[in-house]
Scaffold this motif. Structure first.
Motif, PDB file in Angstrom:
ATOM      1  N   SER A   1       0.834  -1.203   0.000  1.00 59.54           N
ATOM      2  CA  SER A   1       0.000   0.000   0.000  1.00 59.54           C
ATOM      3  C   SER A   1       0.870   1.255   0.000  1.00 59.54           C
ATOM      4  N   THR A   2       2.039   1.180   0.610  1.00 62.12           N
ATOM      5  CA  THR A   2       2.951   2.322   0.653  1.00 62.12           C
ATOM      6  C   THR A   2       3.405   2.694  -0.754  1.00 62.12           C
ATOM      7  N   GLU A   3       3.754   1.691  -1.567  1.00 63.35           N
ATOM      8  CA  GLU A   3       4.153   1.961  -2.949  1.00 63.35           C
ATOM      9  C   GLU A   3       2.999   2.577  -3.734  1.00 63.35           C
ATOM     10  N   ALA A   4       1.812   2.053  -3.525  1.00 62.05           N
ATOM     11  CA  ALA A   4       0.634   2.578  -4.221  1.00 62.05           C
ATOM     12  C   ALA A   4       0.388   4.035  -3.836  1.00 62.05           C
ATOM     13  N   LYS A   5       0.461   4.328  -2.541  1.00 57.05           N
ATOM     14  CA  LYS A   5       0.224   5.697  -2.066  1.00 57.05           C
ATOM     15  C   LYS A   5       1.264   6.665  -2.603  1.00 57.05           C
ATOM     16  N   THR A   6       2.494   6.197  -2.765  1.00 63.25           N
ATOM     17  CA  THR A   6       3.559   7.047  -3.297  1.00 63.25           C
ATOM     18  C   THR A   6       3.279   7.448  -4.740  1.00 63.25           C
ATOM     19  N   ALA A   7       2.619   6.585  -5.484  1.00 67.71           N
ATOM     20  CA  ALA A   7       2.354   6.841  -6.903  1.00 67.71           C
ATOM     21  C   ALA A   7       1.138   7.735  -7.151  1.00 67.71           C
ATOM     22  N   ILE A   8       0.320   7.959  -6.142  1.00 68.35           N
ATOM     23  CA  ILE A   8      -0.946   8.693  -6.309  1.00 68.35           C
ATOM     24  C   ILE A   8      -0.745  10.075  -6.916  1.00 68.35           C
TER      25      ILE A   8
END
Length: 100
Positions: A44-51
């Motif tokens: 989820s951290t990687e996903a949030k970074t890409a937002i």
């Protein structure tokens, strides 16, 4: 040239995606009325970074009323346009019903 970690990460993402455990960024826009899925991600951290990048791109294209959700799912379509009647069957299977 890819590193060993990059190769391993791709394998892990594919395994997670196969089981519906990969993380996706779901972006819903009011104008145009669309749902977009970006991913898959290992965490989820990687996903949030890409937002930020996804939102900037959509804003540059004129999208308004942007809502974001990071979740584990297995989307069958990456773009679903409400105005084209594609949202009748979302085809997104949540892995579990709990919220983040």
């Amino acid at each position: 040239m890819k590193t060993i970690w990059q190769n391993l990460k791709e394998v892990l993402i594919n395994v997670f995606q196969g089981f519906g455990l990969a993380w996706w960024v779901e972006v819903v826009t009011q104008n145009p009325r669309c749902t977009y899925y970006f991913g898959p991600f290992l965490s989820s951290t990687e996903a949030k970074t890409a937002i930020k990048g996804y939102v900037e791109d959509l804003e540059q294209e004129g999208a308004q009323g942007i809502a974001i959700n990071v979740k584990r799912c297995k989307p069958a379509a990456l773009t679903i346009a409400d105005d084209l009647g594609e949202r009748i069957d979302r085809k997104v299977q949540p892995v579990f019903s709990g919220q983040m």
